[in-house]
Design a protein around this motif. Structure first.
Motif, PDB file in Angstrom:
ATOM      1  N   UNK A 161       0.837  -1.287   0.179  1.00 47.19           N
ATOM      2  CA  UNK A 161       0.111  -0.008  -0.030  1.00 47.19           C
ATOM      3  C   UNK A 161       0.570   1.139   0.060  1.00 47.19           C
ATOM      4  N   UNK A 162       1.862   1.126   0.622  1.00 45.09           N
ATOM      5  CA  UNK A 162       2.971   2.501   0.831  1.00 45.09           C
ATOM      6  C   UNK A 162       3.824   2.428  -0.546  1.00 45.09           C
ATOM      7  N   UNK A 214       0.337  -2.281 -10.091  1.00 44.48           N
ATOM      8  CA  UNK A 214       0.653  -1.182 -10.853  1.00 44.48           C
ATOM      9  C   UNK A 214       0.685  -1.833 -12.661  1.00 44.48           C
ATOM     10  N   UNK A 215       0.942  -3.085 -12.779  1.00 44.35           N
ATOM     11  CA  UNK A 215       1.182  -3.895 -14.015  1.00 44.35           C
ATOM     12  C   UNK A 215      -0.477  -4.189 -14.369  1.00 44.35           C
ATOM     13  N   UNK A 216      -0.813  -4.835 -13.410  1.00 44.13           N
ATOM     14  CA  UNK A 216      -2.504  -5.042 -13.591  1.00 44.13           C
ATOM     15  C   UNK A 216      -3.242  -3.738 -13.852  1.00 44.13           C
ATOM     16  N   UNK A 217      -3.033  -2.849 -13.342  1.00 39.74           N
ATOM     17  CA  UNK A 217      -3.881  -1.592 -13.498  1.00 39.74           C
ATOM     18  C   UNK A 217      -3.528  -1.217 -14.992  1.00 39.74           C
ATOM     19  N   UNK A 218      -2.280  -1.347 -15.626  1.00 35.64           N
ATOM     20  CA  UNK A 218      -1.945  -0.857 -16.800  1.00 35.64           C
ATOM     21  C   UNK A 218      -2.646  -1.733 -17.960  1.00 35.64           C
ATOM     22  N   UNK A 219      -2.676  -3.053 -17.853  1.00 34.50           N
ATOM     23  CA  UNK A 219      -3.068  -4.151 -18.740  1.00 34.50           C
ATOM     24  C   UNK A 219      -4.556  -4.344 -18.483  1.00 34.50           C
ATOM     25  N   UNK A 220      -5.261  -4.187 -17.407  1.00 33.84           N
ATOM     26  CA  UNK A 220      -6.538  -4.515 -17.157  1.00 33.84           C
ATOM     27  C   UNK A 220      -7.684  -3.921 -18.415  1.00 33.84           C
ATOM     28  N   UNK A 221      -7.462  -2.661 -18.710  1.00 31.20           N
ATOM     29  CA  UNK A 221      -8.359  -2.014 -19.678  1.00 31.20           C
ATOM     30  C   UNK A 221      -7.816  -2.101 -21.013  1.00 31.20           C
ATOM     31  N   UNK A 222      -6.525  -2.614 -21.170  1.00 34.45           N
ATOM     32  CA  UNK A 222      -5.955  -2.938 -22.495  1.00 34.45           C
ATOM     33  C   UNK A 222      -6.290  -3.979 -23.258  1.00 34.45           C
ATOM     34  N   UNK A 223      -6.618  -5.153 -22.163  1.00 37.36           N
ATOM     35  CA  UNK A 223      -6.716  -6.799 -22.646  1.00 37.36           C
ATOM     36  C   UNK A 223      -7.865  -7.268 -22.024  1.00 37.36           C
ATOM     37  N   UNK A 224      -8.068  -8.524 -22.325  1.00 37.27           N
ATOM     38  CA  UNK A 224      -8.998  -9.188 -21.457  1.00 37.27           C
ATOM     39  C   UNK A 224      -8.459  -9.604 -20.242  1.00 37.27           C
ATOM     40  N   UNK A 225      -9.142  -9.325 -19.052  1.00 35.56           N
ATOM     41  CA  UNK A 225      -8.726  -9.509 -17.884  1.00 35.56           C
ATOM     42  C   UNK A 225      -8.484 -11.087 -17.570  1.00 35.56           C
ATOM     43  N   UNK A 226      -9.479 -11.863 -17.839  1.00 36.98           N
ATOM     44  CA  UNK A 226      -9.343 -13.400 -17.367  1.00 36.98           C
ATOM     45  C   UNK A 226      -8.182 -13.977 -18.299  1.00 36.98           C
ATOM     46  N   UNK A 244     -10.556  -2.859 -13.298  1.00 37.06           N
ATOM     47  CA  UNK A 244     -10.808  -2.225 -14.383  1.00 37.06           C
ATOM     48  C   UNK A 244     -11.809  -1.074 -14.184  1.00 37.06           C
ATOM     49  N   UNK A 245     -12.475  -1.037 -12.893  1.00 37.09           N
ATOM     50  CA  UNK A 245     -13.336   0.061 -12.274  1.00 37.09           C
ATOM     51  C   UNK A 245     -12.703   0.754 -11.143  1.00 37.09           C
ATOM     52  N   UNK A 246     -11.517   0.387 -10.737  1.00 41.40           N
ATOM     53  CA  UNK A 246     -10.929   1.202  -9.656  1.00 41.40           C
ATOM     54  C   UNK A 246      -9.734   1.499  -9.679  1.00 41.40           C
ATOM     55  N   UNK A 247      -9.352   2.691  -9.211  1.00 42.02           N
ATOM     56  CA  UNK A 247      -8.104   3.272  -9.226  1.00 42.02           C
ATOM     57  C   UNK A 247      -7.055   2.492  -8.380  1.00 42.02           C
ATOM     58  N   UNK A 248      -5.567   2.378  -8.786  1.00 37.59           N
ATOM     59  CA  UNK A 248      -4.754   1.401  -8.132  1.00 37.59           C
ATOM     60  C   UNK A 248      -4.522   1.919  -6.915  1.00 37.59           C
ATOM     61  N   UNK A 249      -4.513   3.066  -6.508  1.00 35.96           N
ATOM     62  CA  UNK A 249      -4.277   3.303  -4.958  1.00 35.96           C
ATOM     63  C   UNK A 249      -5.527   2.971  -4.257  1.00 35.96           C
ATOM     64  N   UNK A 250      -6.933   3.091  -4.729  1.00 36.70           N
ATOM     65  CA  UNK A 250      -7.940   2.836  -4.087  1.00 36.70           C
ATOM     66  C   UNK A 250      -7.792   1.185  -3.802  1.00 36.70           C
ATOM     67  N   UNK A 251      -7.516   0.305  -5.061  1.00 39.69           N
ATOM     68  CA  UNK A 251      -7.490  -0.931  -4.986  1.00 39.69           C
ATOM     69  C   UNK A 251      -6.600  -1.518  -4.078  1.00 39.69           C
ATOM     70  N   UNK A 252      -5.324  -0.735  -3.873  1.00 41.63           N
ATOM     71  CA  UNK A 252      -4.543  -1.428  -2.933  1.00 41.63           C
ATOM     72  C   UNK A 252      -4.847  -1.140  -1.381  1.00 41.63           C
ATOM     73  N   UNK A 261      -4.204   6.662   1.584  1.00 40.57           N
ATOM     74  CA  UNK A 261      -5.036   6.887   0.400  1.00 40.57           C
ATOM     75  C   UNK A 261      -5.997   7.924   0.450  1.00 40.57           C
ATOM     76  N   UNK A 262      -5.961   8.788   1.518  1.00 44.53           N
ATOM     77  CA  UNK A 262      -7.040   9.912   1.862  1.00 44.53           C
ATOM     78  C   UNK A 262      -6.956  11.045   0.844  1.00 44.53           C
ATOM     79  N   UNK A 263      -5.781  11.346   0.260  1.00 44.94           N
ATOM     80  CA  UNK A 263      -5.742  12.241  -0.967  1.00 44.94           C
ATOM     81  C   UNK A 263      -6.359  11.952  -2.094  1.00 44.94           C
TER      82      UNK A 263
END
Length: 303
Positions: A114-115, A174-186, A242-250, A291-293
């Motif tokens: 997270x940090x 961060x890698x998942x965040x980059x590719x989640x919206x560009x390819x097929x997640x499964x 695909x629907x959540x920002x990486x910092x919130x996801x973490x 995560x607050x900011x």
């Protein structure tokens, strides 16, 4: 869009629950089998299960243009391999670390990703880091000290392994965040598990003595970690991101540390001394604070 974001957040909380309880399975598995062999076995199970799901999903999806299909296929392969490398490094370090430390401690140290996520974003991607984040990092260091450092300023090998594992998992997020919206997640998930299984088995045959008898002796924790923690958990992560920002996801996924402690107490009868408990509380406060900011900034943009 809001409903999808809520659903994504709920899926990530479910993922944290699965991962948190999996620490117990991983710890129990170490009584029967070597760590890398255990990791290779669970990754193989995950690859098979998610691979079947990927084939089913592919048949149900509508066909797309040949050029788009080729580009998407390339993205899936590259994304799966990249995610798989980070996943392998994090999982192996975590599994080895669990040989020397408790499931509860491992859960909280792993949550240090997270940090690491905002720090990696700062040093590599040059994203601005707020004062609140730096304060959270300082708190995290204090919490880590209370949780891990013993008399004489010594840290166990297990704690070091788990800390490096947390850094690898931040790269995975961060890698998942980059590719989640560009390819097929499964499909990306299936490829990452296949990659991880191959690398892990190669390392297992080089450094350990894997055998079918050993794998069978640890079959229950392998099944749980392979099917639920691996196949279900990591696939839910990629879908939800695909629907959540990486910092919130973490932030949401870091709840695995809480679930790990609860599961360790209930199932393994693990206990913590007072300074370890205080360290856990401080670390979790840092995890939430960091995560607050981002959360407030996002809410402002939505309005």
């Amino acid at each position: 869009m809001k409903n999808k974001r809520i659903m994504g957040n709920l899926l990530l909380i479910l993922t944290a629950l699965i991962w948190g309880t999996a620490f117990v399975g991983q710890r129990m598995g170490m009584d029967k089998i070597e760590p890398i062999t255990f990791a290779a076995s669970r990754m193989t199970l995950s690859a098979i299960m998610v691979g079947i799901v990927a084939l089913v999903v592919k048949k149900k999806n509508k066909p797309i243009h040949i050029e788009d299909a080729s580009k998407r296929r390339k993205t899936n392969i590259i994304g799966g391999i990249c995610c798989g490398v980070f996943l392998t490094a994090g999982s192996l370090l975590q599994q080895i670390g669990l040989v020397y430390t408790s499931a509860g401690k491992a859960g909280f140290i792993t949550a240090m990703y997270m940090l690491f996520v905002p720090l990696v974003s700062f040093f590599i991607f040059r994203k601005k880091i707020s004062l609140r984040v730096w304060l959270a990092v300082a708190l995290g260091i204090v919490g880590m000290y209370l949780l891990c450092v013993k008399e004489g300023f010594t840290v166990t090998n297990g704690d070091i392994y788990i800390l490096i594992c947390a850094l690898m998992f931040s790269g995975h997020i961060l890698c998942c965040d980059h590719f989640a919206t560009k390819g097929d997640p499964v499909t990306v998930s299936a490829i990452q598990f296949a990659t991880s299984a191959v690398i892990s088995f190669i390392l297992a045959f080089i450094t350990e003595s894997p055998s079918l008898d050993k794998i069978v002796s640890a079959i229950v924790p392998i099944l749980y970690c392979g099917i639920l923690s691996g196949g279900v958990g990591y696939t839910l992560q990629i879908i939800a991101q695909k629907h959540t920002e990486p910092t919130i996801a973490s932030l949401l996924m870091s709840l695995e540390s809480v679930f790990a402690v609860i599961a360790g107490v209930i199932i393994l009868n693990e206990t913590m001394v007072l300074n370890e408990i205080i360290g856990c509380v401080i670390m979790f406060a840092a995890i939430i604070l960091v995560q607050l900011p981002q959360r407030r900034a996002r809410e402002h943009r939505i309005q």
